[in-house]
Design an enzyme around this catalytic site. Sequence first.
Site, short mmCIF file in Angstrom:
data_model
loop_
_atom_site.label_atom_id
_atom_site.label_comp_id
_atom_site.label_asym_id
_atom_site.label_seq_id
_atom_site.Cartn_x
_atom_site.Cartn_y
_atom_site.Cartn_z
N GLU A 165 -20.04 -15.54 -4.36
CA GLU A 165 -20.00 -15.65 -2.90
C GLU A 165 -20.13 -17.12 -2.49
O GLU A 165 -20.43 -17.99 -3.30
CB GLU A 165 -21.18 -14.88 -2.28
CG GLU A 165 -21.25 -13.42 -2.66
CD GLU A 165 -22.40 -12.68 -1.98
OE1 GLU A 165 -22.15 -11.61 -1.41
OE2 GLU A 165 -23.55 -13.14 -2.04
N ASP A 210 -27.26 -16.52 5.35
CA ASP A 210 -26.59 -17.77 4.95
C ASP A 210 -26.43 -18.83 6.06
O ASP A 210 -26.03 -18.49 7.18
CB ASP A 210 -25.15 -17.49 4.50
CG ASP A 210 -25.03 -16.33 3.55
OD1 ASP A 210 -26.04 -15.78 3.13
OD2 ASP A 210 -23.87 -15.98 3.25
C1 FRU Z 1 -24.10 -14.04 1.02
C2 FRU Z 1 -23.29 -13.01 1.82
C3 FRU Z 1 -21.89 -13.54 2.06
C4 FRU Z 1 -21.47 -12.79 3.29
C5 FRU Z 1 -22.76 -12.75 4.08
C6 FRU Z 1 -22.92 -11.52 4.92
O1 FRU Z 1 -25.46 -13.97 1.23
O2 FRU Z 1 -23.29 -11.77 1.15
O3 FRU Z 1 -21.02 -13.36 0.96
O4 FRU Z 1 -20.44 -13.43 3.97
O5 FRU Z 1 -23.80 -12.82 3.13
O6 FRU Z 1 -24.02 -11.64 5.78
#
Ligand code: FRU
Length: 488
Positions: A202, A22
């Site tokens: 998320e 992300d």
């Molecule tokens: C989304 C996610 C988020 C988390 C991160 C962990 O892709 O699952 O919710 O904070 O990636 O790397």
Amino acid sequence: MDYDVLYRPVFHFTPAEHWINDPNGLVYYAGEYHLFYQYHPHSSVWGPMHWGHAVSTDLMHWTELPIALAPDKLGDIFSGSAVIDRNNTAGFGANAMIAFFTHHIGDGPHQEQTQSQSIAYSLDKGRTWTKYAGNPVIPPPEGVRDFRDPKVIWYGSEEAGRWVMSLATPSAILFYTSPNLMDWTPSGRFGDGWGHTAGLWETPDLFELSVAGTNETRWVLLVGAGEGAAAPAGGTGEQYFIGHFDGQTFTSENPADSVLWADYGPDAYAGQTWTDAPDGRRIKISWMNNWLYARETPTRAWRGAMTVPRELSLRKTPTGIRLIQQPVAELDALRRNSQGWRAVNVTPDQPFAVDLADGAQWEITVEFDLRGNQAGECGLRLTWSDGSTVSMGYAIGEQRLWLDRSRSGATDFHPAFSATHDAPLVLTGDTLRLRLLLDHSALELFADDGLITMTEQIFSTGELMALELFAVAASVTLTQLTATKLHG
Ligand code: FRU
């Protein structure tokens, strides 16, 4: 940075090495766009998360900087956001850059885990960071396992406003408010059956946009539909809601069962927008990947890329207000030689081909006049020297845009990768407009001036050769075609 590496895109951000997911902490400050990102500095698969860091002055060329945030005794550093604290509400100093992130303890999806929200600040334009001694600022609530990805914005006037945090739980986004970025009070929640409910929610984002051609505005709530979501192209995807935010909570103006997708390709996820971008622009970037197969894509030294930064707007359509995405105007500065064609008839017996050899970075714009066709298809096909192809087209009667990457090169690393993806596209007239960005393994299709986007990774080992415009059971006019080479 070595760009002469198989599959590595040039104007799409990739790290020099190792794993990213992300985008995090997107903030503009003192002439720089900051891009932090989920980063695993020890391998090309996901692991204990850090925040990597890159900066750019033009959103096209990025300079990687040292890691900003590393795991500590409170946990690994999951996704989040950043703001500039102009009025020193937190007391770290005027114009401190403050990052909000999830401290995560636990090894993987099936393990016990604890997630809490923490902050860190930088007084030197994001170069060095100090974690707040009072972390976490929001402790884990009883019984909520997934509780993460704080996005903080300023709401209201400079004098009488407050900070607002959006936070993801499995099926709802929670809202909190704060005067000082440390003391947070729950103020509302949205979700619980609205929109696409499969998959873990998320990476929320919340922002206000004006509606083109009106003096109205709407709030947009962007939500990642995570693992198990079965988004339109399979796996993970970005959905959004249009509605109102009153400083406490969000309400959607569409019915609970209305589902709006920000992208119909498989490879745009966890999108976030920049805070404080100049000229009031709202610019989004997404991780160009899908949790279904992100760990298996055939790159080696690095794994993961970001989409091109896209400027967002809202458009009134016959079915309601929709999010529009266009590559930021800074992309135009990458344009080099351009070739153009006009008024070409394209029929099943008479396709039209253009040589694309000599370059792997292109912007292609196509305009078809579909008049007189009730059915049939038209579109374009790219071919590479190793025989791989990617086709995309519009099924006129079905009002369906499609993209087929089943023969796009390496596809067998995961069973879900080789596929054709569809998007509903109801044209208002007889003109189909497509804009395609091609950058080695990164392909982004913008249809109808950004109403529909399809983001797709492709892994051909050949040289790009040609573009062919085709029609099936239809006779269309190619009113306009341009193929423009894009520079690194
Ligand atoms: C989304 C996610 C988020 C988390 C991160 C962990 O892709 O699952 O919710 O904070 O990636 O790397």
